[in-house]
Motif scaffolding. Structure first.
Motif, mmCIF file in Angstrom:
data_model
loop_
_atom_site.group_PDB
_atom_site.id
_atom_site.type_symbol
_atom_site.label_atom_id
_atom_site.label_comp_id
_atom_site.label_asym_id
_atom_site.label_seq_id
_atom_site.Cartn_x
_atom_site.Cartn_y
_atom_site.Cartn_z
ATOM 1 N N TYR A 186 -12.134 -14.312 -0.210
ATOM 2 C CA TYR A 186 -11.677 -13.648 1.021
ATOM 3 C C TYR A 186 -12.049 -14.574 2.167
ATOM 4 C CZ TYR A 186 -11.452 -9.793 -2.231
ATOM 5 O OH TYR A 186 -11.143 -9.019 -3.320
ATOM 6 N N ILE A 241 0.830 -1.212 0.000
ATOM 7 C CA ILE A 241 0.000 0.000 0.000
ATOM 8 C C ILE A 241 0.864 1.263 0.000
ATOM 9 C CG2 ILE A 241 -1.912 -1.182 1.162
ATOM 10 C CD1 ILE A 241 -1.145 0.307 3.735
ATOM 11 N N HIS A 257 -9.873 6.140 -13.888
ATOM 12 C CA HIS A 257 -8.653 5.971 -13.084
ATOM 13 C C HIS A 257 -8.173 4.519 -13.106
ATOM 14 C CE1 HIS A 257 -8.618 10.064 -11.892
ATOM 15 N NE2 HIS A 257 -9.779 10.006 -11.280
ATOM 16 N N ARG A 294 -3.749 1.764 -2.789
ATOM 17 C CA ARG A 294 -3.489 3.005 -2.066
ATOM 18 C C ARG A 294 -3.546 2.787 -0.552
ATOM 19 N NH1 ARG A 294 -7.886 7.553 -1.665
ATOM 20 N NH2 ARG A 294 -8.557 6.029 -0.128
ATOM 21 N N GLY A 295 -4.501 1.944 -0.100
ATOM 22 C CA GLY A 295 -4.778 1.824 1.336
ATOM 23 C C GLY A 295 -5.843 2.838 1.722
ATOM 24 N N ASP A 296 -6.477 2.571 2.835
ATOM 25 C CA ASP A 296 -7.513 3.492 3.335
ATOM 26 C C ASP A 296 -6.893 4.532 4.243
ATOM 27 O OD1 ASP A 296 -9.836 2.640 2.049
ATOM 28 O OD2 ASP A 296 -9.953 0.890 3.365
ATOM 29 N N PHE A 334 -15.723 4.213 -3.037
ATOM 30 C CA PHE A 334 -16.612 5.151 -2.320
ATOM 31 C C PHE A 334 -16.219 6.619 -2.472
ATOM 32 C CE2 PHE A 334 -14.193 6.352 1.541
ATOM 33 C CZ PHE A 334 -13.125 5.482 1.445
ATOM 34 N N LYS A 394 -4.502 2.945 -14.574
ATOM 35 C CA LYS A 394 -3.599 1.986 -13.908
ATOM 36 C C LYS A 394 -3.202 0.872 -14.887
ATOM 37 C CE LYS A 394 -6.293 1.431 -10.022
ATOM 38 N NZ LYS A 394 -6.679 1.028 -8.646
ATOM 39 N N VAL A 396 -8.188 -7.273 -9.484
ATOM 40 C CA VAL A 396 -8.974 -8.081 -8.535
ATOM 41 C C VAL A 396 -10.079 -7.178 -8.011
ATOM 42 C CG1 VAL A 396 -8.967 -9.546 -6.479
ATOM 43 C CG2 VAL A 396 -6.851 -9.172 -7.738
ATOM 44 N N ALA A 445 -6.662 -2.994 -7.733
ATOM 45 C CA ALA A 445 -8.037 -3.191 -7.265
ATOM 46 C C ALA A 445 -9.036 -2.540 -8.221
ATOM 47 C CB ALA A 445 -8.196 -2.590 -5.865
ATOM 48 N N GLY A 446 -10.216 -3.180 -8.359
ATOM 49 C CA GLY A 446 -11.325 -2.609 -9.125
ATOM 50 C C GLY A 446 -12.611 -2.752 -8.326
ATOM 51 N N TYR A 447 -13.561 -1.887 -8.583
ATOM 52 C CA TYR A 447 -14.755 -1.796 -7.728
ATOM 53 C C TYR A 447 -16.043 -1.887 -8.556
ATOM 54 C CZ TYR A 447 -11.172 -0.273 -4.535
ATOM 55 O OH TYR A 447 -10.028 -0.239 -3.767
ATOM 56 N N TYR A 499 -1.682 8.007 -4.780
ATOM 57 C CA TYR A 499 -2.628 7.093 -5.412
ATOM 58 C C TYR A 499 -1.909 5.784 -5.767
ATOM 59 C CZ TYR A 499 -5.732 11.086 -6.038
ATOM 60 O OH TYR A 499 -6.542 12.165 -5.813
ATOM 61 N N ALA A 558 -15.005 7.946 -5.303
ATOM 62 C CA ALA A 558 -15.136 8.396 -6.697
ATOM 63 C C ALA A 558 -16.487 9.089 -6.885
ATOM 64 C CB ALA A 558 -15.012 7.207 -7.640
#
Ligand SMILES: Cc1cc2nc3c(=O)[nH]c(=O)nc-3n(C[C@H](O)[C@H](O)[C@H](O)COP(=O)(O)OP(=O)(O)OC[C@H]3O[C@@H](n4cnc5c(N)ncnc54)[C@H](O)[C@@H]3O)c2cc1C
Length: 317
Positions: free
Chosen positions: A301, A96, A195, A124-126, A184, A199, A208, A177-179, A143, A186
């Motif tokens: 997970y 991260i 974005h 990035r990490g939270d 949240f 990447k 993932v 990572a992809g969402y 980022y 964006a």
């Protein structure tokens, strides 16, 4: 071996797992106990999450407060090496931006390279628990794409010290990572996908996804990615539900929805043992549909319920 080589060399859907380092004080045996039932299913790779330090304030006897810095789950890199050594399986450490300066990142990547680790998932990490928004470390990355660029540079033999000569190139396969339900922060899906595409264009090898409970959202996400020219493998991330509390915790923590039939089934459960049955059945049905759609990998997970995930994989293959 690289994640992308596992995928390209297989004609069928693969299985992989994500684990967390044990809580500090637990020892590595607790991790092996978690992994043993999963390893029977011959995963192609194991992801190990990264957890940055947190700080809290401890009250002293005189009533004043002392700032205490704690890392609850250290050891990502060494756990990867231990798992590779014990089970002879590839590992994917998460890396991260948060908490790292660029030179600390470089040292971490050099260590991973020496350990023979071929993959990294760059994130990035939270935000740290006490911060309202993500703050990069002074001299650190803002980022995930900035961290990605550093790994890509190292893969080309470009280190931070520009005058280093005859450098060795690393060969990391890089995941991002992809969402499917949007990150949240964006403002909209289009911006988030833009974005994500940046990447991939910068050199990421695969995606993932964040967990999702409605496969339609994954399929739509894959379509949107393909429509905008993202052609790398998109690995679905899957998580079992096993407690009633997750009805509120999962949406709050991960900014995802639980479909109505699932949330209603959980709400009507008498206890968590019943929720576990509902969660296992849901995960199995989700997995079957994804398998039918020929997804490259089913990535689970496993936190908290390795046996539940093992039961699902057992039914599938
Ligand atoms: C599969 C997976 C594994 C994870 N593992 C971990 C882990 O081990 N440890 C951990 O701490 N966290 C982990 N996370 C959580 C992750 O760190 C957070 O979701 C984080 O908030 C975003 O990370 P990212 O890599 O997606 O960030 P980024 O790609 O940097 O995106 C963050 C936000 O910024 C936006 N954005 C990106 N680039 C730009 C730009 N140039 N300008 C403006 N906006 C931009 C994006 O749209 C998004 O909203 C994981 C998440 C996933 C999906």
């Amino acid at each position: 071996m690289k994640v992308t080589d596992h995928i390209s060399q297989s004609t069928k859907t693969l299985v992989s797992f994500e684990i967390l380092p044990p809580l500090k004080g637990k020892g590595i045996q607790s991790l092996y106990t978690h992994l043993d039932p999963l390893m029977e299913h011959k995963p192609s790779f194991i992801n190990v999450t990264y957890h940055r330090s947190e700080h809290s304030f401890k009250k002293r006897a005189d009533g004043s407060f002392e700032k205490v810095i704690v890392r609850k789950r250290p050891g990502t890199e060494s756990i990867c090496a231990a798992i590779m050594n014990k089970y002879n399986v590839d590992t994917v450490p998460h890396l991260i931006c948060g908490g790292f300066s660029v030179s600390e990142t470089e040292d971490a990547l050099i260590n991973l390279n020496y350990l023979g680790i071929d993959n990294v998932l760059v994130l990035r990490g939270d935000a740290a628990k006490n911060e309202s928004a993500f703050e990069p470390e002074p001299g650190g990355h803002k980022y995930a794409i900035d961290l990605l660029n550093q790994v890509v540079n190292l893969n080309e033999g470009v280190y931070l010290e520009e005058d280093l000569k005859n450098t060795s190139k690393t060969k990391f396969c890089i995941g991002v990572a992809g969402y499917p339900e949007k990150h949240f922060e964006a403002p909209n899906m289009e911006s988030d996908l833009k974005h994500l595409k940046a990447k991939i264009d910068a050199g990421a090898d695969y995606i993932v996804t964040q967990m999702f409970f409605d496969n339609a959202k994954y399929f739509q996400f894959v379509k949107s990615c393909r429509d905008m020219g993202i052609n790398v493998p998109i690995i679905p991330g899957l998580k079992p539900v096993y407690t009633k509390k997750q009805l509120t915790i999962l949406p709050k923590t991960f900014h995802i929805d639980l479909p109505t039939p699932l949330s209603e089934a959980i709400a009507s459960c008498k206890n968590d043992a019943d929720v576990e049955k509902v969660g296992q059945e849901w995960l199995l049905e989700q997995s079957k549909e994804l398998l039918k759609a020929n997804v490259p990998v089913l990535h689970y997970y496993t936190l908290g319920r390795p046996q539940l995930v093992a039961n699902v994989v057992n039914e599938l293959f």
